[in-house]
Write an enzyme that holds these catalytic residues in place. Structure first.
Site, PDB file in Angstrom:
ATOM      1  N   ARG A  16       5.216  11.016  -2.560  1.00  0.00           N
ATOM      2  CA  ARG A  16       4.902  10.685  -1.170  1.00  0.00           C
ATOM      3  C   ARG A  16       6.138  10.887  -0.297  1.00  0.00           C
ATOM      4  O   ARG A  16       7.152  10.210  -0.491  1.00  0.00           O
ATOM      5  CB  ARG A  16       4.475   9.215  -1.095  1.00  0.00           C
TER       6      ARG A  16
ATOM      7  N   ASN B  36       8.269  -5.365  -1.179  1.00  0.00           N
ATOM      8  CA  ASN B  36       8.219  -4.232  -0.268  1.00  0.00           C
ATOM      9  C   ASN B  36       6.759  -4.152   0.181  1.00  0.00           C
ATOM     10  O   ASN B  36       5.912  -3.652  -0.567  1.00  0.00           O
ATOM     11  CB  ASN B  36       8.648  -2.938  -0.960  1.00  0.00           C
TER      12      ASN B  36
ATOM     13  N   TYR C 236      11.339   8.868   1.224  1.00  0.00           N
ATOM     14  CA  TYR C 236      11.357   7.802   0.224  1.00  0.00           C
ATOM     15  C   TYR C 236      12.038   8.180  -1.090  1.00  0.00           C
ATOM     16  O   TYR C 236      12.164   7.329  -1.980  1.00  0.00           O
ATOM     17  CB  TYR C 236       9.916   7.343  -0.056  1.00  0.00           C
TER      18      TYR C 236
ATOM     19  N   GLU D  20      12.769  -9.299   1.465  1.00  0.00           N
ATOM     20  CA  GLU D  20      12.007  -8.149   1.953  1.00  0.00           C
ATOM     21  C   GLU D  20      12.841  -6.891   1.704  1.00  0.00           C
ATOM     22  O   GLU D  20      14.009  -6.849   2.079  1.00  0.00           O
ATOM     23  CB  GLU D  20      11.761  -8.320   3.458  1.00  0.00           C
TER      24      GLU D  20
ATOM     25  N   ARG E 235      13.140   4.586  12.500  1.00  0.00           N
ATOM     26  CA  ARG E 235      12.001   5.509  12.457  1.00  0.00           C
ATOM     27  C   ARG E 235      11.106   5.301  13.697  1.00  0.00           C
ATOM     28  O   ARG E 235      11.619   5.012  14.769  1.00  0.00           O
ATOM     29  CB  ARG E 235      11.257   5.305  11.126  1.00  0.00           C
TER      30      ARG E 235
ATOM     31  N   ALA F  18       3.240  -0.675   4.692  1.00  0.00           N
ATOM     32  CA  ALA F  18       2.847  -0.770   6.106  1.00  0.00           C
ATOM     33  C   ALA F  18       2.309  -2.152   6.481  1.00  0.00           C
ATOM     34  O   ALA F  18       2.236  -2.473   7.676  1.00  0.00           O
ATOM     35  CB  ALA F  18       1.815   0.310   6.432  1.00  0.00           C
TER      36      ALA F  18
ATOM     37  N   PRO G 126       0.798  -1.231   0.000  1.00  0.00           N
ATOM     38  CA  PRO G 126       0.000   0.000   0.000  1.00  0.00           C
ATOM     39  C   PRO G 126       0.829   1.280   0.000  1.00  0.00           C
ATOM     40  O   PRO G 126       1.883   1.355   0.635  1.00  0.00           O
ATOM     41  CB  PRO G 126      -0.828  -0.112   1.286  1.00  0.00           C
ATOM     42  N   ASN G 127       0.301   2.243  -0.720  1.00  0.00           N
ATOM     43  CA  ASN G 127       0.818   3.611  -0.808  1.00  0.00           C
ATOM     44  C   ASN G 127       2.092   3.750  -1.638  1.00  0.00           C
ATOM     45  O   ASN G 127       2.561   4.863  -1.891  1.00  0.00           O
ATOM     46  CB  ASN G 127       1.041   4.208   0.597  1.00  0.00           C
TER      47      ASN G 127
ATOM     48  N   HIS H 190      12.943  -2.560   1.883  1.00  0.00           N
ATOM     49  CA  HIS H 190      12.390  -1.265   2.290  1.00  0.00           C
ATOM     50  C   HIS H 190      13.305  -0.160   1.800  1.00  0.00           C
ATOM     51  O   HIS H 190      14.534  -0.272   1.936  1.00  0.00           O
ATOM     52  CB  HIS H 190      12.263  -1.168   3.818  1.00  0.00           C
TER      53      HIS H 190
HETATM   54  C1  DQA Z   1       8.452   1.118   3.622  1.00  0.00           C
HETATM   55  C2  DQA Z   1       8.550   1.285   5.138  1.00  0.00           C
HETATM   56  C3  DQA Z   1       7.200   1.057   5.806  1.00  0.00           C
HETATM   57  O1  DQA Z   1       7.312   1.273   7.206  1.00  0.00           O
HETATM   58  C4  DQA Z   1       6.184   2.047   5.260  1.00  0.00           C
HETATM   59  O2  DQA Z   1       4.914   1.780   5.823  1.00  0.00           O
HETATM   60  C5  DQA Z   1       6.133   2.073   3.786  1.00  0.00           C
HETATM   61  C6  DQA Z   1       7.376   2.026   3.033  1.00  0.00           C
HETATM   62  C7  DQA Z   1       9.782   1.474   2.932  1.00  0.00           C
HETATM   63  O3  DQA Z   1       9.943   1.113   1.775  1.00  0.00           O
HETATM   64  O4  DQA Z   1      10.640   2.142   3.520  1.00  0.00           O
HETATM   65  O5  DQA Z   1       5.067   2.213   3.188  1.00  0.00           O
HETATM   66  O6  DQA Z   1       8.142  -0.228   3.323  1.00  0.00           O
END
Ligand code: DQA
Length: 144
Positions: free
Chosen positions: A19, A75, A24, A99, A108, A78, A11-12, A101
């Site tokens: 964003r 990735n 990011y 995984e 954080r 959240a 998501p997002n 990120h």
């Molecule tokens: C993320 C880190 C997560 O905590 C966050 O919710 C994201 C992006 C990252 O790529 O740093 O949406 O996965």
């Protein structure tokens, strides 16, 4: 033997580029996927990609990778911190799981310090921005 890598974004992450660029970066999701695909190609890996804001869609994509894809690079956004359903789906997948990120969640907010995906991943890469996808593809190629 499959050389397909399923690249999943949660998501997002469709909003990357605009964003929270201070966290990011300014690269779009399309930029990251293109780079991952380019690096994968150097190792004769084929990338399928999906971004979804819906937990069930990501879970079904993991199911669809069973017995078909050599690896999943994910990735989870959240969902990393909350989705036991995604955890279980990945536990039922028998290939390599990386995984990724962009940021370093451990540096954080405290709630980002728990990943429910990490225990079912082969390994995790955090905090290197878009380089994480390149590192992930290299890691997959090295293990195949
Ligand atoms: C993320 C880190 C997560 O905590 C966050 O919710 C994201 C992006 C990252 O790529 O740093 O949406 O996965």
């Amino acid at each position: 033997m499959s050389r397909i890598v399923l690249l999943l974004h949660g998501p997002n992450l469709n909003l990357l580029g605009t964003r929270e660029p201070e966290v990011y970066g300014t690269a779009t999701l399309g930029d990251h996927v293109a780079r991952a695909r380019e690096v994968a190609g150097m190792f004769d890996l084929e990338v399928e990609d999906l971004q979804s804001n819906h937990e069930g869609e990501l879970i079904e994509a993991v199911h669809g990778a069973r017995g078909r894809c050599a690896a999943i690079v994910i990735n989870p956004g959240a969902f990393t911190h909350s989705s036991w359903a995604l955890h279980d789906a990945l536990a039922a997948y028998d290939g390599i799981v990386v995984e990724v990120h962009l940021s370093n969640p451990d540096a954080r907010e405290p709630w980002r310090r728990t990943s429910v995906v990490a225990p079912v991943a082969t390994g995790s890469i955090s905090g290197f921005g878009g380089d994480g996808y390149e590192l992930a593809m290299r890691a997959v190629a090295a293990r195949l």
